[in-house]
Design a protein around this motif. Sequence first.
Motif, PDB file in Angstrom:
ATOM      1  N   LEU A   7     -13.593 -71.805  46.382  1.00  0.00           N
ATOM      2  CA  LEU A   7     -12.770 -72.852  45.924  1.00  0.00           C
ATOM      3  C   LEU A   7     -11.515 -72.220  45.331  1.00  0.00           C
ATOM      4  O   LEU A   7     -10.610 -72.925  45.431  1.00  0.00           O
ATOM      5  N   GLY A   8     -11.522 -71.160  44.805  1.00  0.00           N
ATOM      6  CA  GLY A   8     -10.577 -70.377  44.264  1.00  0.00           C
ATOM      7  C   GLY A   8      -9.482 -70.123  45.422  1.00  0.00           C
ATOM      8  O   GLY A   8      -8.121 -70.529  45.252  1.00  0.00           O
ATOM      9  N   SER A   9      -9.930 -69.928  46.488  1.00  0.00           N
ATOM     10  CA  SER A   9      -9.154 -69.360  47.637  1.00  0.00           C
ATOM     11  C   SER A   9      -8.441 -70.827  48.389  1.00  0.00           C
ATOM     12  O   SER A   9      -7.621 -70.499  48.983  1.00  0.00           O
ATOM     13  N   ILE A  10      -9.240 -71.929  48.041  1.00  0.00           N
ATOM     14  CA  ILE A  10      -8.513 -72.971  48.461  1.00  0.00           C
ATOM     15  C   ILE A  10      -7.562 -73.553  47.453  1.00  0.00           C
ATOM     16  O   ILE A  10      -6.512 -74.133  47.798  1.00  0.00           O
ATOM     17  N   VAL A  11      -7.911 -73.757  46.463  1.00  0.00           N
ATOM     18  CA  VAL A  11      -7.286 -74.472  45.430  1.00  0.00           C
ATOM     19  C   VAL A  11      -6.211 -73.729  44.780  1.00  0.00           C
ATOM     20  O   VAL A  11      -4.909 -74.298  44.609  1.00  0.00           O
ATOM     21  N   ILE A  12      -6.160 -72.452  44.449  1.00  0.00           N
ATOM     22  CA  ILE A  12      -4.923 -71.583  44.069  1.00  0.00           C
ATOM     23  C   ILE A  12      -3.960 -71.830  44.903  1.00  0.00           C
ATOM     24  O   ILE A  12      -2.735 -72.026  44.314  1.00  0.00           O
ATOM     25  N   PRO A  13      -4.016 -71.628  46.379  1.00  0.00           N
ATOM     26  CA  PRO A  13      -2.687 -71.679  47.024  1.00  0.00           C
ATOM     27  C   PRO A  13      -2.185 -73.035  47.077  1.00  0.00           C
ATOM     28  O   PRO A  13      -1.012 -73.028  47.095  1.00  0.00           O
ATOM     29  N   ILE A  14      -2.929 -73.868  46.948  1.00  0.00           N
ATOM     30  CA  ILE A  14      -2.461 -75.480  47.150  1.00  0.00           C
ATOM     31  C   ILE A  14      -1.511 -75.710  45.778  1.00  0.00           C
ATOM     32  O   ILE A  14      -0.562 -76.179  45.643  1.00  0.00           O
ATOM     33  N   PHE A  15      -2.278 -74.930  44.760  1.00  0.00           N
ATOM     34  CA  PHE A  15      -1.549 -75.180  43.262  1.00  0.00           C
ATOM     35  C   PHE A  15      -0.154 -74.639  43.298  1.00  0.00           C
ATOM     36  O   PHE A  15       0.521 -75.084  42.643  1.00  0.00           O
ATOM     37  N   MET A  16      -0.435 -73.217  44.126  1.00  0.00           N
ATOM     38  CA  MET A  16       1.058 -72.608  44.103  1.00  0.00           C
ATOM     39  C   MET A  16       1.901 -73.241  44.986  1.00  0.00           C
ATOM     40  O   MET A  16       3.292 -73.340  44.413  1.00  0.00           O
ATOM     41  N   ILE A  17       1.760 -74.016  45.832  1.00  0.00           N
ATOM     42  CA  ILE A  17       2.579 -74.676  47.015  1.00  0.00           C
ATOM     43  C   ILE A  17       3.055 -75.998  45.828  1.00  0.00           C
ATOM     44  O   ILE A  17       4.364 -76.093  45.852  1.00  0.00           O
ATOM     45  N   ILE A  18       2.254 -76.579  45.137  1.00  0.00           N
ATOM     46  CA  ILE A  18       2.713 -77.726  44.596  1.00  0.00           C
ATOM     47  C   ILE A  18       3.855 -77.297  43.203  1.00  0.00           C
ATOM     48  O   ILE A  18       4.784 -77.720  42.961  1.00  0.00           O
TER      49      ILE A  18
END
Length: 96
Positions: A7-18
């Motif tokens: 989940l971290g490898s999915i959520v963190i990059p998306i959060f970085m983009i936001i």
Amino acid sequence: MKILLILGSIVIPIFMIILQRKWVKIQNLYNLVAIISALIFGNIASIGIINIINDGTVFMTNIHALFLNPFFLMTGGYLGVYLLYLIVLRALNDYK
């Protein structure tokens, strides 16, 4: 723990983009941290390999001691997340 890593490898990059979409200058911070992480990661790995070669020890057993180094783990983890961030960012830009 495995679910947390996935989940971290999915959520963190998306959060970085936001965050990058809201504050454009944060991309410079991401890049700077990636450069520093790559330097630390590479230096720890190369020093570990040099020590193994100089000591003449068994490669496979001693190289795993690198995985116990918290700086090696943190920088490698950030580089992995940063790479995913770049891939997603590139895909979003190509999609537009």
